[in-house]
Design a protein around this motif. Structure first.
Motif, PDB file in Angstrom:
ATOM      1  N   GLY A 433      42.653  11.832  -2.341  1.00 26.88           N
ATOM      2  CA  GLY A 433      43.290  10.673  -2.586  1.00 26.88           C
ATOM      3  C   GLY A 433      44.673  10.916  -2.371  1.00 26.88           C
ATOM      4  O   GLY A 433      45.377   9.824  -2.822  1.00 26.88           O
ATOM      5  N   HIS A 434      45.040  11.871  -2.197  1.00 34.41           N
ATOM      6  CA  HIS A 434      46.866  12.136  -1.963  1.00 34.41           C
ATOM      7  C   HIS A 434      47.125  11.883  -0.428  1.00 34.41           C
ATOM      8  O   HIS A 434      46.110  12.292   0.203  1.00 34.41           O
ATOM      9  N   PRO A 435      48.099  11.278  -0.377  1.00 28.60           N
ATOM     10  CA  PRO A 435      48.567  11.040   1.194  1.00 28.60           C
ATOM     11  C   PRO A 435      49.163  12.460   1.798  1.00 28.60           C
ATOM     12  O   PRO A 435      49.259  13.362   1.123  1.00 28.60           O
ATOM     13  N   SER A 436      49.216  12.727   3.148  1.00 30.42           N
ATOM     14  CA  SER A 436      49.892  13.762   3.708  1.00 30.42           C
ATOM     15  C   SER A 436      51.147  13.857   3.159  1.00 30.42           C
ATOM     16  O   SER A 436      52.114  12.991   3.014  1.00 30.42           O
ATOM     17  N   VAL A 437      51.732  15.275   3.086  1.00 33.33           N
ATOM     18  CA  VAL A 437      52.899  15.625   2.555  1.00 33.33           C
ATOM     19  C   VAL A 437      53.491  16.751   2.954  1.00 33.33           C
ATOM     20  O   VAL A 437      52.881  17.511   3.511  1.00 33.33           O
ATOM     21  N   VAL A 438      54.832  16.767   3.342  1.00 33.41           N
ATOM     22  CA  VAL A 438      55.640  18.136   3.834  1.00 33.41           C
ATOM     23  C   VAL A 438      55.839  18.664   2.753  1.00 33.41           C
ATOM     24  O   VAL A 438      56.891  18.555   1.838  1.00 33.41           O
ATOM     25  N   VAL A 439      55.619  20.156   2.677  1.00 33.31           N
ATOM     26  CA  VAL A 439      55.929  21.103   1.477  1.00 33.31           C
ATOM     27  C   VAL A 439      56.978  21.993   1.987  1.00 33.31           C
ATOM     28  O   VAL A 439      56.639  22.571   2.801  1.00 33.31           O
ATOM     29  N   ILE A 440      58.117  22.037   1.439  1.00 30.72           N
ATOM     30  CA  ILE A 440      59.276  22.903   1.804  1.00 30.72           C
ATOM     31  C   ILE A 440      59.721  23.695   0.896  1.00 30.72           C
ATOM     32  O   ILE A 440      60.733  23.247   0.010  1.00 30.72           O
ATOM     33  N   PRO A 441      59.198  25.015   0.633  1.00 29.71           N
ATOM     34  CA  PRO A 441      59.817  25.944  -0.168  1.00 29.71           C
ATOM     35  C   PRO A 441      60.856  26.739   0.264  1.00 29.71           C
ATOM     36  O   PRO A 441      60.844  26.907   1.416  1.00 29.71           O
ATOM     37  N   PHE A 442      61.761  27.272  -0.460  1.00 31.84           N
ATOM     38  CA  PHE A 442      62.900  28.046   0.034  1.00 31.84           C
ATOM     39  C   PHE A 442      63.385  29.011  -1.056  1.00 31.84           C
ATOM     40  O   PHE A 442      63.039  28.718  -2.155  1.00 31.84           O
ATOM     41  N   LEU A 443      64.043  30.068  -0.598  1.00 27.90           N
ATOM     42  CA  LEU A 443      64.391  31.120  -1.183  1.00 27.90           C
ATOM     43  C   LEU A 443      65.770  31.211  -1.234  1.00 27.90           C
ATOM     44  O   LEU A 443      66.405  31.191  -0.367  1.00 27.90           O
ATOM     45  N   ASP A 444      66.211  31.555  -2.313  1.00 24.15           N
ATOM     46  CA  ASP A 444      67.853  31.878  -2.746  1.00 24.15           C
ATOM     47  C   ASP A 444      68.123  33.266  -2.095  1.00 24.15           C
ATOM     48  O   ASP A 444      67.834  34.398  -2.837  1.00 24.15           O
ATOM     49  N   ILE A 445      68.619  33.443  -0.950  1.00 24.13           N
ATOM     50  CA  ILE A 445      68.899  34.883  -0.533  1.00 24.13           C
ATOM     51  C   ILE A 445      70.089  34.893  -0.392  1.00 24.13           C
ATOM     52  O   ILE A 445      70.917  35.972   0.434  1.00 24.13           O
ATOM     53  N   THR A 446      70.913  34.369  -1.242  1.00 25.18           N
ATOM     54  CA  THR A 446      72.661  34.724  -1.438  1.00 25.18           C
ATOM     55  C   THR A 446      72.824  36.145  -1.711  1.00 25.18           C
ATOM     56  O   THR A 446      73.689  36.832  -0.878  1.00 25.18           O
ATOM     57  N   ARG A 447      72.169  36.869  -2.632  1.00 28.82           N
ATOM     58  CA  ARG A 447      72.459  38.140  -2.940  1.00 28.82           C
ATOM     59  C   ARG A 447      72.032  39.205  -1.949  1.00 28.82           C
ATOM     60  O   ARG A 447      72.648  40.018  -1.667  1.00 28.82           O
ATOM     61  N   LEU A 448      70.801  38.685  -1.193  1.00 32.61           N
ATOM     62  CA  LEU A 448      70.245  39.597  -0.190  1.00 32.61           C
ATOM     63  C   LEU A 448      71.379  39.592   1.056  1.00 32.61           C
ATOM     64  O   LEU A 448      71.551  40.626   1.598  1.00 32.61           O
ATOM     65  N   LYS A 449      71.889  38.253   1.149  1.00 32.12           N
ATOM     66  CA  LYS A 449      72.953  38.184   2.362  1.00 32.12           C
ATOM     67  C   LYS A 449      74.173  39.035   2.163  1.00 32.12           C
ATOM     68  O   LYS A 449      74.769  39.640   2.928  1.00 32.12           O
ATOM     69  N   THR A 450      74.683  39.113   0.813  1.00 33.79           N
ATOM     70  CA  THR A 450      75.611  39.902   0.320  1.00 33.79           C
ATOM     71  C   THR A 450      75.381  41.393   0.691  1.00 33.79           C
ATOM     72  O   THR A 450      76.289  42.191   1.132  1.00 33.79           O
ATOM     73  N   VAL A 451      74.060  41.706   0.178  1.00 33.70           N
ATOM     74  CA  VAL A 451      73.698  43.375   0.225  1.00 33.70           C
ATOM     75  C   VAL A 451      73.955  43.398   1.806  1.00 33.70           C
ATOM     76  O   VAL A 451      74.126  44.479   2.428  1.00 33.70           O
ATOM     77  N   GLU A 452      73.164  42.581   2.504  1.00 31.97           N
ATOM     78  CA  GLU A 452      72.965  42.638   4.071  1.00 31.97           C
ATOM     79  C   GLU A 452      74.262  42.965   4.960  1.00 31.97           C
ATOM     80  O   GLU A 452      74.720  43.806   5.808  1.00 31.97           O
ATOM     81  N   GLN A 453      75.288  41.920   4.294  1.00 31.03           N
ATOM     82  CA  GLN A 453      76.648  42.149   4.787  1.00 31.03           C
ATOM     83  C   GLN A 453      77.219  43.570   4.416  1.00 31.03           C
ATOM     84  O   GLN A 453      78.106  44.168   5.323  1.00 31.03           O
ATOM     85  N   HIS A 454      77.084  43.908   3.419  1.00 34.59           N
ATOM     86  CA  HIS A 454      77.605  45.196   2.901  1.00 34.59           C
ATOM     87  C   HIS A 454      76.900  46.338   3.665  1.00 34.59           C
ATOM     88  O   HIS A 454      77.595  47.271   4.327  1.00 34.59           O
ATOM     89  N   LEU A 455      75.596  46.086   4.163  1.00 37.16           N
ATOM     90  CA  LEU A 455      75.005  47.039   4.918  1.00 37.16           C
ATOM     91  C   LEU A 455      75.479  47.217   6.145  1.00 37.16           C
ATOM     92  O   LEU A 455      75.710  48.324   6.899  1.00 37.16           O
ATOM     93  N   GLN A 456      75.711  46.004   6.722  1.00 40.21           N
ATOM     94  CA  GLN A 456      76.421  46.158   8.034  1.00 40.21           C
ATOM     95  C   GLN A 456      77.527  46.598   8.259  1.00 40.21           C
ATOM     96  O   GLN A 456      77.877  47.272   9.211  1.00 40.21           O
ATOM     97  N   GLU A 457      78.541  46.292   7.135  1.00 42.30           N
ATOM     98  CA  GLU A 457      79.755  47.042   7.264  1.00 42.30           C
ATOM     99  C   GLU A 457      79.589  48.445   7.106  1.00 42.30           C
ATOM    100  O   GLU A 457      80.397  49.219   7.889  1.00 42.30           O
ATOM    101  N   ALA A 458      78.516  49.059   6.322  1.00 43.11           N
ATOM    102  CA  ALA A 458      78.401  50.492   6.215  1.00 43.11           C
ATOM    103  C   ALA A 458      77.918  51.136   7.430  1.00 43.11           C
ATOM    104  O   ALA A 458      78.282  51.993   7.784  1.00 43.11           O
ATOM    105  N   VAL A 459      76.814  50.363   8.128  1.00 40.27           N
ATOM    106  CA  VAL A 459      76.569  50.957   9.260  1.00 40.27           C
ATOM    107  C   VAL A 459      77.682  50.570  10.599  1.00 40.27           C
ATOM    108  O   VAL A 459      77.779  51.761  11.231  1.00 40.27           O
ATOM    109  N   ARG A 460      78.521  49.566  10.491  1.00 40.25           N
ATOM    110  CA  ARG A 460      79.697  49.709  11.647  1.00 40.25           C
ATOM    111  C   ARG A 460      80.579  50.786  10.898  1.00 40.25           C
ATOM    112  O   ARG A 460      81.175  51.446  12.004  1.00 40.25           O
ATOM    113  N   ALA A 461      80.838  51.057   9.814  1.00 42.32           N
ATOM    114  CA  ALA A 461      81.774  52.340   9.439  1.00 42.32           C
ATOM    115  C   ALA A 461      80.804  53.634   9.890  1.00 42.32           C
ATOM    116  O   ALA A 461      81.572  54.602  10.242  1.00 42.32           O
TER     117      ALA A 461
END
Length: 689
Positions: A433-461
């Protein structure tokens, strides 16, 4: 009309003279509807006189026989004149046009099978007795007569016959005339209307919709189909008013009926609740109906009734209510989830749901009344480089168009702040009885991106440190290696000297360690060049079998120390354009790896034409590699065995893979624990342009 042989026009007899509208009058006379004539006396007053006979009137008409023949010939009414025994004497053109041909000589009106079957032959025989008769309308087909060969042009028609006698001057009936009326179109229309009414009644009777016809302001049932009567618990409806038949019907529903009578306009009621005793058993229940009220009008155009069509939609209403309850429950569950989720209409892209986590991330309730075309005014989304996405590029609109998102990373600028998101999407088809629908889940990866940026800086160093350290170590190691080589040459020049006796072994050991350190530093330098994008290739023509043999010769001493026999292919003439130095490094790394992990067993090196152009095998019979580590061993600083048993930094295969890929090729390993390992390198003969 004259019968042949009656030159004086006596065939018509006196019965025609009294017929209204057929009297022929002389000059100066006036005919009434009864056949009487008017004249004037000497004072001009009208005097009524008795009508003259047709014979008398015809006597005054010149060539009266031609006149009557003309009337008979040109009459639009089909006529036939029969003898007293039923044989046809005369037919007019209208008769021939109706039946297609005149009756044959053997035909008798009183022996016609079709007329006899219907009983009309006896009816027409009464004309001989002087009686005028009229038959009902009936279907007549000359081709159905068994004793007559009907002409091809004869056709089936519906007719009505009027028979009247023709009386002689002596008063006896000598002939009979039959006037025919073509009723084909009228009877066909009547039968079609009857069939249509029958079909319509059948449709109404068998229709899967409760149908009724109500007349008058009192709403009296003129017709109620079986389904309606069944739904009303088998109550008798026809002939009774609505209030009499269903006394527990609500005044509101009665008002809906009467409103149609008063306004004359069609009305509808959707999912209208009707609470009555449907079964007539004292049990009141509520059902929901979709009802159509259609006004009925009389010949003057006035509304005198209405038709109702009612559809029982109770199950659909309950199902929809259940779905709505389920949806509310699902939304409550989604609101408890920590993962933000929004839903969009796949047809328009409009958002129709957001859970509490998504609203918290936005800082407000995400607007649902905004069309997808206006999302750019409400949602500020940029890619990882900071470019603002257009309306068509927004993740929700992309997903609504059917694109499947899988970990799309964007930056969302909201009233609550800026967030890095990883967005996915799935289209849920219509179901339950429900029409079709697009389900859009998303993750807040702000902290992961910050850690990734720090890791990239560490790898560069780290890479910068390795690059600097490698360069700094390269110079003293080179100098130390040269000094040790001088000592080795001096010892070899005088092996009996005290220096050779005391320090020969130590100097050789130091030289090998310095060589090993130099190789490690070279590996670190290669990693540094690869990481910083400074790896340069110099392409030139190379004979691959010769190159492999040269490298193998350099490893003969090392192979002997490891107890390995080197088996090198003798293939010739496999030339290509490669970077010689880097290709030597690939072969050296694979041979060194085989001698390290396959000590004490033969090592095979083979070169042959391959799928991409050239193929190189290096196979050992050593400890082997677990299948789970096949992909991992080609990564930086990765090893398949414990470093306590085998030395090294885990860079050799990483550098080898990178160099092979830089040359446009591929490298794979085929190995199982305890069964040795085979490394296969595929190389194109020419560099990609």
């Amino acid at each position: 009309m004259c019968v042949p042989g009656d030159r004086g026009g006596q065939a018509a007899g006196q019965r025609w003279t009294g017929q209204p509208g057929v009297a022929l009058l002389g000059p100066g006379s006036v005919a009434t509807r009864t056949g009487q004539q008017w004249s004037q006396d000497t004072r001009g007053r009208p005097v009524v006189t008795e009508p003259r006979s047709l014979r008398e009137q015809l006597a005054e008409v010149p060539d009266s026989l031609a006149l009557l023949e003309g009337l008979f010939t040109h009459s639009p009414v089909p006529y036939a004149v029969f003898t007293s025994d039923g044989h046809c004497l005369l037919t007019n053109p209208a008769f021939l046009a109706m039946f297609g041909a005149a009756p044959p000589p053997e035909y008798s009106l009183f022996k016609d099978e079709l007329l006899a079957q219907l009983g009309y032959a006896k009816l027409l025989q009464r004309v001989v007795s002087g009686e005028r008769v009229q038959t009902p309308v009936f279907w007549y087909n000359v081709k159905e007569l068994a004793h007559i060969r009907a002409p091809a042009e004869a056709r089936r028609i519906a007719i009505s016959c009027t028979g009247f006698p023709l009386v002689s001057s002596s008063g006896g009936v000598t002939h009979l005339a039959v006037a025919y009326k073509d009723m084909t179109a009228e009877l066909a229309a009547r039968e079609a209307a009857l069939v249509e009414r029958r079909n319509l009644l059948q449709v109404f009777t068998q229709a899967p919709v409760a149908l009724s016809v109500l007349r008058g302001y009192e709403l009296r049932y003129e017709f109620a189909n079986p389904l309606l009567q069944k739904l009303m618990g088998g109550r008798e409806l026809n002939g009774r008013t609505q209030e009499e038949a269903i006394p527990d019907l609500s005044p509101e529903l009665l008002s809906l009926h009467r409103g149609v009578l008063e306004t004359g306009e069609r009305a509808t009621a959707r999912e209208y609740p009707v609470t009555i005793d449907y079964e007539g058993a004292g049990r009141v229940e509520t059902r929901f109906w979709n009802i159509i009220f259609e006004p009925l009008r009389d010949e003057r155009g006035l509304v005198d009734g209405l038709v109702t069509l009612a559809f029982d939609v109770t199950e659909q209403v309950f199902a929809r209510q259940a779905v709505e309850s389920q949806q509310k429950w699902l939304e409550a569950v989604l609101d408890l989830m920590p993962m933000p989720v929004v839903m969009a209409d796949p047809a328009s892209g409009d958002l129709n749901f957001s859970n509490a986590a998504a609203d918290r991330l936005y800082g407000l309730h995400i607007p649902k009344d905004v069309p997808a075309t206006a999302f750019g005014d409400h949602f500020h989304v940029t890619d990882l480089e900071g470019r603002r996405l257009s309306v068509d590029e927004l993740p929700s609109n992309r997903a609504a168009r059917g694109e499947r998102l899988d970990g799309l990373e964007v930056h969302w600028h909201t009233p609550a702040g800026q967030y890095a998101l990883s967005i996915s999407s799935e289209t849920l088809p219509a179901m339950h009885g429900h029409p079709s629908v697009v389900v859009i889940p998303f993750l807040d990866i702000t902290r992961l991106k910050t850690v990734e940026q720090h890791l990239q800086e560490a790898v560069r160093a780290r890479d910068e440190f390795l690059s600097v350290a490698s360069h700094e170590l390269k110079t003293p190691l080179t100098s130390l290696g040269l000094r040790l080589q001088s000592f080795v040459r001096a010892i070899h020049a005088d092996p009996e000297s005290a220096l050779a006796q005391r320090h020969g072994r130590e100097v050789e050991a130091m030289r090998r360690q310095v060589t090993r350190l130099a190789e490690l530093v070279d590996g670190l330098l290669d990693v540094s060049r690869i990481s910083t994008g400074r790896l340069k290739l110099r392409f030139e023509p190379v004979d691959l079998p010769s190159l492999v043999r040269e490298v193998a010769m350099r490893f003969e001493l090392e192979a002997a120390r490891a107890g390995c026999e080197l088996h090198v292919t003798r293939a010739e003439g496999l030339d290509g354009v490669w970077d010689r130095l880097r290709l030597e490094q690939v072969v050296s790394n694979l041979l060194s790896n085989a001698l390290k992990y396959g000590a004490g067993a033969p090592v095979h090196i083979d070169v042959a034409p391959g799928g991409m152009g050239a193929r190189l095998w290096v196979k050992d019979r050593g400890i082997g590699i677990d299948s789970e580590a096949h992909a991992r061993i080609f990564q930086k600083f990765e090893r398949a065995v414990s470093e306590r048993n085998y030395g090294g930094m885990g860079l050799g295969l990483y550098v080898t893979r990178t160099l092979v890929e830089a040359l446009g090729g591929t490298i794979q390993v085929d190995s199982q624990p305890g069964e040795g390992a085979t490394f296969v390198v595929e190389l194109p003969l020419q560099p990609a342009r």
